[in-house]
Design a protein around this motif. Structure first.
Motif, PDB file in Angstrom:
ATOM      1  N   HIS A 116       6.494  -3.652  -2.182  1.00  0.00           N
ATOM      2  CA  HIS A 116       6.455  -3.730  -3.642  1.00  0.00           C
ATOM      3  C   HIS A 116       6.245  -2.404  -4.392  1.00  0.00           C
ATOM      4  CE1 HIS A 116       2.083  -3.509  -3.894  1.00  0.00           C
ATOM      5  NE2 HIS A 116       2.057  -4.275  -2.818  1.00  0.00           N
ATOM      6  N   PRO A 117       5.503  -1.432  -3.847  1.00  0.00           N
ATOM      7  CA  PRO A 117       5.329  -0.211  -4.669  1.00  0.00           C
ATOM      8  C   PRO A 117       6.658   0.453  -5.012  1.00  0.00           C
ATOM      9  CG  PRO A 117       3.805  -0.206  -2.812  1.00  0.00           C
ATOM     10  CD  PRO A 117       4.734  -1.344  -2.598  1.00  0.00           C
TER      11      PRO A 117
ATOM     12  N   SER B 166       8.748  -1.760  -7.394  1.00  0.00           N
ATOM     13  CA  SER B 166       8.365  -1.747  -8.812  1.00  0.00           C
ATOM     14  C   SER B 166       8.740  -0.415  -9.458  1.00  0.00           C
ATOM     15  CB  SER B 166       6.885  -2.085  -8.984  1.00  0.00           C
ATOM     16  OG  SER B 166       6.094  -1.008  -8.607  1.00  0.00           O
TER      17      SER B 166
ATOM     18  N   LYS C  22       1.986  -7.738 -10.919  1.00  0.00           N
ATOM     19  CA  LYS C  22       0.913  -7.044 -11.632  1.00  0.00           C
ATOM     20  C   LYS C  22       1.292  -5.601 -11.912  1.00  0.00           C
ATOM     21  CE  LYS C  22      -2.704  -9.682  -9.419  1.00  0.00           C
ATOM     22  NZ  LYS C  22      -3.590  -9.589  -8.260  1.00  0.00           N
ATOM     23  N   VAL C  23       1.835  -4.945 -10.883  1.00  0.00           N
ATOM     24  CA  VAL C  23       2.127  -3.527 -11.047  1.00  0.00           C
ATOM     25  C   VAL C  23       3.348  -3.308 -11.931  1.00  0.00           C
ATOM     26  CG1 VAL C  23       2.812  -1.433  -9.825  1.00  0.00           C
ATOM     27  CG2 VAL C  23       1.017  -2.880  -8.890  1.00  0.00           C
TER      28      VAL C  23
ATOM     29  N   ASP D 120      -8.135 -11.326  -5.972  1.00  0.00           N
ATOM     30  CA  ASP D 120      -6.979 -12.035  -5.442  1.00  0.00           C
ATOM     31  C   ASP D 120      -6.650 -11.495  -4.062  1.00  0.00           C
ATOM     32  OD1 ASP D 120      -6.552 -13.702  -7.575  1.00  0.00           O
ATOM     33  OD2 ASP D 120      -5.433 -12.164  -8.692  1.00  0.00           O
TER      34      ASP D 120
END
Lengths: 376, 300, 410, 263
Positions: free
Chosen positions: A234-235, A238, A266-267, A303
């Motif tokens: 995901h980094p 995103s 979220k990011v 979370d």
């Protein structure tokens, strides 16, 4: 436990090496030792630490119920930093400490390096996140299981979705040069080429951690891609998607399980809207999953992170198999894993002969209003 | 042609980001001849501080402009403090030690700071608030140059001019140049070398913090590991331009950024870093002290 | 005994650290839920901790000063205790023998895990000794040493996969490949000055890793190469335990061989030339030493050892992928050399054992392990910048005025 | 007169726009002690650096002629180590010893270019290598004896006194078996007693068949020691001749004492 080990080593060094020579068969100790191995420090720690937490919670729950067949479950947690050479040390250490089953490792590379050692010692290993197809499909590791779909299955889902549902004709396949991402991207490329319905206009890797992805995004635009399939975590996803949004692009973005993670939303925030990702079927109505997440929130006030549910499921499956088999003997545990279904956060599962989970449904998700929603 | 311009601006942004970090490397190197491997971590800490402060302020409902200013100041203050402390703890006692000892100390410091932030905060990626607003007047060209690109370019230019002014005309700047040229002589003419070195670390760290803030805001995320890659790239850029030279660091950074951008755009991003490092090797072979580095005159 | 001024100073230091660590240690925000967690107790820990540490280090310094003041005359006799052992063959030889016996007996007394860890540590001893030739002896700062290690590992992995070549065949080939690459790289870059060389070698290390990562047809990319054969013993395949012990002995033999060779190299015409090169390049050239050639030999010899260990690495893990060959690896090997004491064989051995075994035994600290590792590197350098054991130079004895020499070496 | 062992013609070295050495001619005959003098910044050391290959000259020729076999070679542009091999060795104005190596090892380095063993020899210590190593040690010890440092063989070079360090540099240069020895301010920083010892050492070296070119500011030493003197100022050669000729040369006096003084 760990400091006790040293003392034990010096006192009963010889005895220990004898104990080593005998495969960890049957019920030798007075606890059941569940090993947890994965990256717990370094740059990949965020993928390994949730697994530790999952294991801790599951074990606490089991022990609260009085353990398995009257025996408490004990955790042996070892860090492998996701490096193959460290993983072999980790594995040897776990085996030496008399581990019964192992939850891990996190990265496919480390898993591959460690598996021969467990195999030799007759220890069943279950990974929540190692997706390399060869791990199960090669047949080299009869002691290996996983609660996550392999790269090729995932890539197939993504490609089918991109071609048949989205109707993409020109697809850019991007990956993060990593073990997981690149492996997946390559399968995606092969499937697209085989389908004959779309073409791969771009196949390239981005450097994780680079300060800026403008150039690759411009390139996607120039190639006229109508969909991007991204293999990776995901980094990077995103970063790419927000860069695409900054460049006012509307290209469809399809990604994988590494992105189907709440952290991504979220990011990436608003930019995440409309992104597709493949992942295990929706578990939000699955009471086990709800309970697992609630347990995490209660225990850690946050979370859960990546692969938490897979890890939780794997821990449940392993302990359940030991309970049903009534032994930690490898053959018995393997048999139990294959035959006994178990309720887990990722579904009611058992495992096929190769070690992949059966019953883990796979689905495509879309981010809508800050949530992953299953695409029917 | 549009494509070329897009890549060009992308490279320029990237280069400017490198430049803000590279300046710190080059200043420290110029003065004490040390590759400050912990500089990337200072940059990361700057970004983290900005993140923490900005998020706290936004939770308490401060206006956007106040958030930018306070977060920027906080990042600069704390980064400088870290830079100052790191120098005092890990490098100053080693001033007379063998050449490689401070380097190892720096590597150790870098590992330490990374894990410090990992443990005190989190290993996860965190969303960095978009501190730089989307300017309305940029909308027509947004597909080529975004607002944050513009802010980064302008900031780098301003910082660069300010720094040149500082070094050329102020008292501390002159002391820095004197110390860089000959430490013993600087002491003899009454310069407090320790203070000058501290000042260098403080200024370099503050620049890195500004860089951290801008980049994090530009890409929208941070974690404890972002300093490492950015640090190595910035260091490469500083060497490329001629380490020790301030305009060199900026030029080197821009060249590196543009090379990477064009390499990705016209060849393949698979080998983006291979291009970057090959360029470095090539330039150093033909110009052993970098683009703007002074050729070393051997004094025999 | 402890001056009030120092207490005040320590109080100031503790205040400073409390301020310094304030945002990172105290505030933890959750940007999604928009909550702030103020962890004030962390601040007290930091303040008290830094106060105590600052007082302790001050006490240490005061005592050290006093000691050195008192013992100035006798210091020459007492201080270099290690040095004297190293210098005197009658101490050194029995000691070495004892260590060797211990090394051989090791697998019989310790578990497979311990043996495995020790094997890793000994591999780093060899890597350290190899890099020591380059950095410690010849003074060439190489930050990309891991590239040669990777070349060795992939040589075995690829030759084994494609041509089914055995460990023993590839061992020298891997070493030579690495050495050849060392020459190839060395030619253009060795004329660069110290730190420029450092960044270029760093870049080179990254290039090699990136190629392994990206060129799938050649290296299978990031997923790596699995199922590499373990070394065979006269054609016999071995069990897992046996295999570990076998590789252990193999590495012990390699360590002995390396020490022998490196020691002889250091005390030779070539070794002297390297040392001289490290101390003063210009004077060295003026004395008729071919700078480029001498450097190239050092560079490629260092690479050769990395290649050898690379082959063993691949055989030991039976799996290689590019993730094992990052810059951090180079940094660790370099730390071994510097921490141990540049140019000192015994120092490098100590350095490797400490740096590699420490994180393993620090596993008890689990997540604080790398923090401790970084901190220890800094502390070690600050208090012992010359390394644990500095190099002992050979000394010569001449009988009276007749130039008849009897020499002994360490 | 036989062929000159060193013949420099039209040597020029530019640094940017500055001519540090400007069209200088110089020659040295076998067995001579020649001095090169001039005010600070006259370009003497630069001239040395050009001769020994540390700088490559902008123009001009440097010819070396080995008196043993009469072979004549042009050495301009050669690497320093090659030039040393050809038989011209030097010392440095700011002492450049190998500080942490022992005195003996410093001299042994000088033997490097006259010996051959490499990796193979180092590892296997075959008889040839052992013989060579013994030869290196003995020769080096002999040279140290000659300069009077044989009691300090195992001392680290940096621990020697200033005068001893200068002598060690000479010993190290001698170890390369030069026929021409270049000394850059050998007496700088020495006390009168040390200087005296140095003078006799230089005479001794010369009598053993080494020719010498030296840069020196100590005029007493220069005048008493040299057969011929060359004078440089602002990069140019302004005078040459025997000590007497140079002493009375008006240009030299002007260079040393300034414009206003008449001869």
């Amino acid at each position: 436990m760990k400091s006790a080990l040293k003392k034990k080593l010096f006192v009963t060094a010889v005895a220990l090496s004898f104990a080593m020579a005998v495969p960890a068969a049957g019920i030798a100790g007075d606890t059941i030792k569940l090993g947890v191995a994965g990256a717990q420090s370094g740059d990949l720690a965020s993928y390994g630490l949730p697994t530790v937490k999952a294991a801790e919670l599951v074990v606490a729950e089991y022990n609260a119920k009085g353990g398995i067949n009257g025996k408490k479950v004990e955790l042996l947690i070892e860090d492998d930093v996701c490096k193959p050479e460290v993983a072999t040390n980790t594995a040897t250490k776990l085996v030496t400490d008399g581990v019964d089953v192992v939850l891990g490792h996190i990265c496919s590379g480390a898993t591959k390096a460690a598996l021969p050692i467990y195999k030799e010692a007759g220890v069943v290993v279950m990974s929540p996140s190692a997706t390399n197809p060869g791990l199960t499909q090669s047949g080299d590791y009869p002691n290996f299981f996983r609660t996550i779909a392999s790269d090729d299955a995932q890539a197939k889902t993504e490609v089918d979705f991109a071609i048949n549902v989205i109707g993409a004709k020109k697809i850019a396949v991007i990956h993060d040069k990593g073990d997981y991402g690149k492996g997946l991207a390559e399968f995606a490329k092969t499937f697209i080429e085989k389908s004959g319905k779309a073409e791969v206009v771009l196949f390239e890797g981005v450097t994780p951690g680079a300060v800026d992805y403008t150039a690759i995004v411009q390139k996607i635009k120039r190639k006229g891609a109508d969909a991007v399939i991204f293999g990776g975590y995901h980094p990077e996803a995103s970063k790419i998607i927000s860069m695409m949004k900054k460049k006012r692009m509307t290209t469809t973005f399809i990604s994988d399980d590494g992105v189907k993670d709440d952290t991504f939303i979220k990011v990436a925030g608003k930019n995440a809207e409309g992104v597709y990702a493949s992942g295990p079927q929706d578990n939000s109505t699955n009471p086990v999953s709800v309970a697992a997440i609630a347990a995490h929130k209660k225990a850690y006030n946050s979370d859960p992170g990546a692969f938490y549910e897979n890890a939780y499921s794997a821990a449940l499956a392993l302990l359940n198999a030991i309970e049903k088999a009534g032994s930690t003997d490898m053959a018995a545990v393997v048999k139990a894993l294959q035959t006994e279904k178990v309720e887990t956060p990722v579904g009611n599962i058992n495992f096929d002969a190769k070690g992949d989970a059966v019953g883990v449904g796979f689905a495509m998700y879309k981010v809508e209003n800050g949530k992953y929603v299953e695409v029917k | 042609m549009d494509y070329f311009i897009e890549l060009f601006f992308g490279g320029l942004t990237r280069g400017s980001i490198y430049a803000l970090i590279a300046l710190g490397y080059t200043m420290v190197y110029g003065i004490i001849g040390l590759i400050n491997f912990a500089h990337g971590e200072i940059y990361m800490i700057g970004a983290f501080t900005a993140f923490i402060v900005a998020t706290v302020l936004s939770i308490y409902g401060f206006p956007a402009l106040a958030i930018i200013i306070i977060a920027g100041l906080a990042a600069a203050v704390w980064s400088s403090s870290y830079g100052y402390t790191v120098e005092k703890v890990a490098y100053r006692p080693l001033r007379k030690a063998p050449r490689l000892a401070p380097l190892i100390s720096a590597i150790g410091m870098s590992i330490f700071l990374q894990n410090y932030v990992l443990l005190a905060q989190t290993s996860d990626f965190l969303p960095f608030p978009a501190l730089i607003p989307e300017f309305a007047f940029m909308e027509p060209v947004a597909h080529i140059v975004g607002s944050s690109d513009l802010v980064i370019l302008v900031t780098t230019a301003v910082v660069m001019i300010g720094l040149t002014f500082l070094i050329k005309f102020t008292k501390i700047g002159k002391a820095m140049r004197a110390t860089a040229q000959d430490k013993t002589m600087a002491v003899l003419v009454g310069i407090n070398v320790d203070r000058v070195i501290s000042a260098t670390f403080i200024i370099g760290s503050a620049l890195a913090a500004i860089g951290g803030l801008l980049i994090a805001s530009h890409i929208g995320q941070i974690n404890f590991y972002i300093g490492f890659i950015a640090g190595i790239k910035a260091f490469t850029a500083a060497v490329l331009g001629g380490i020790g030279s301030i305009p060199g660091a900026v030029l080197g950074s821009l060249v590196l950024g543009l090379t990477e951008s064009f390499a990705t755009g016209y060849v393949s991003s698979d080998y983006e870093d291979v291009f970057a490092f090959s360029l470095l090797v090539l330039i150093l072979i033909f110009k052993p002290s970098g683009l703007l580095g002074k050729a070393e005159t051997k004094k025999v | 005994m402890f001056p009030v001024k120092e207490l005040k100073r320590s109080a100031l230091i503790s205040l400073w650290f409390a301020f310094l660590t304030f945002p990172i240690m105290v505030i933890k925000v959750n940007p999604i839920e928009r909550t702030v967690d103020w962890r004030w107790d962390n601040m007290y820990f930091v303040a008290i901790g830094s106060f105590v540490i600052s007082i302790l280090s001050k006490v240490y310094l005061i005592r050290k000063e006093r000691r050195s003041g008192r013992k100035k005359i006798s210091r020459a006799l007492t201080e270099p205790f290690m040095q004297r052992i190293l210098r005197e063959p009658r101490f050194l030889y029995p000691l070495s023998l004892a260590i060797l016996v211990f090394a051989i007996a090791f697998p019989y007394f310790f578990s497979t895990y311990q043996t495995n860890i020790m094997t890793t540590a000994l591999m780093y001893v060899v890597l350290g000794l190899g890099l020591n030739i380059v950095v410690g002896v010849a003074g060439l700062l190489d930050l990309g040493y891991v590239a040669f290690y990777a070349v060795g590992a992939y040589s075995y992995a690829l030759l084994n996969m494609h041509f089914n070549m055995g460990f023993w065949t590839v061992l020298p080939i891997g070493g030579l490949f690495a050495a050849f690459l060392g020459v190839l790289l060395g030619f253009p870059v060795l004329r660069l000055r110290g730190d420029y060389l450092a960044i270029v070698t760093l870049g080179f290390g990254e290039i090699i890793r990136l190629i392994l990562e990206n060129w799938n047809d050649f290296s299978q990319g990031p997923s790596g190469i699995a199922n590499i054969s373990r070394p065979s013993f006269f054609g016999m395949e071995m069990s897992f335990d046996g295999g570990i012990t076998y590789i252990y002995y193999l590495v012990v033999a390699l360590v002995v061989f390396t020490i022998f060779v490196v020691n002889r190299l250091q005390n030779s015409r070539l070794g002297r030339a390297w040392l001289a090169l490290r101390e003063d390049e210009i004077a060295c050239q003026a004395m008729g030493i071919d700078k480029t050639k001498t450097k190239l030999i050092a560079f490629s010899l260092g690479a050769f050892w990395a290649g050898l260990v690379g082959v063993i690495f691949a055989a030991k893990t039976t799996f290689v992928n590019p993730a094992s060959f990052t810059f951090l690896e180079s940094a660790i090997i370099l730390s071994i050399v510097v921490l141990g004491g540049m140019g000192s064989i015994v120092g490098v051995i100590f350095g490797a054992l400490i740096l590699i075994l420490m994180p393993e035994y620090l596993r008890a600290l689990s997540e604080y392990r790398m923090l401790a590792f970084g901190g220890i590197l800094v502390v070690m350098m600050v208090f012992k910048p010359d390394g644990i054991i500095s190099n002992v130079r050979r000394s010569y004895r001449f009988k009276k005025h007749i130039s008849h020499q009897t020499s002994d070496q360490s | 007169m036989s062929k000159a062992i060193l013949k420099v013609t039209g040597l020029t070295k530019n640094f940017g726009g500055i001519k540090a050495v400007d069209n200088v001619d110089l020659d040295i005959q076998q067995g001579e002690i020649v001095a090169l003098i001039g005010p600070n910044g006259a370009g003497k050391t630069t001239f040395f650096n050009c001769l020994t290959g540390i700088y490559s000259p902008s123009s001009g020729d440097i010819m070396l002629c080995n008196p043993k076999n009469g072979n004549e070679i042009t050495v301009n542009g050669m690497k320093p180590n090659k030039i040393t091999e050809k038989g011209m060795a030097r010392t440095f104005q700011n002492i450049r010893l190998f500080p942490t190596m022992s005195v003996l090892e410093n001299v042994m380095i000088g033997r490097h270019c006259r010996t051959k063993s490499l990796i193979f020899g180092a590892i296997f210590r075959n008889p040839a290598t052992r013989r060579e190593e013994e030869e290196i040690i003995e020769t080096s010890y002999g040279i140290l004896k000659k300069v009077g440092l044989h009691k300090e063989v195992n001392e680290e070079a940096r621990n020697l006194s200033y005068g001893a360090q200068r002598r060690l540099e000479i010993a190290r240069a001698l170890a390369t078996e030069p026929f021409l020895l270049l000394l850059d301010e050998p007496a700088a920083g020495m006390n009168p007693k040390e200087t005296e010892a140095l003078v006799s050492l230089i005479r001794k070296i010369c009598s053993e068949g080494h020719s010498i070119l030296l840069i020196e500011h100590d005029m007493k030493l220069v005048m008493s020691l040299s057969d011929r003197i060359f004078v440089m100022d602002y990069g140019k050669k302004i005078a040459q001749g025997t000590p007497e000729e140079v002493r009375s040369n008006p240009a030299v006096i002007k260079a040393y004492l300034g414009e206003d003084v008449d001869a």
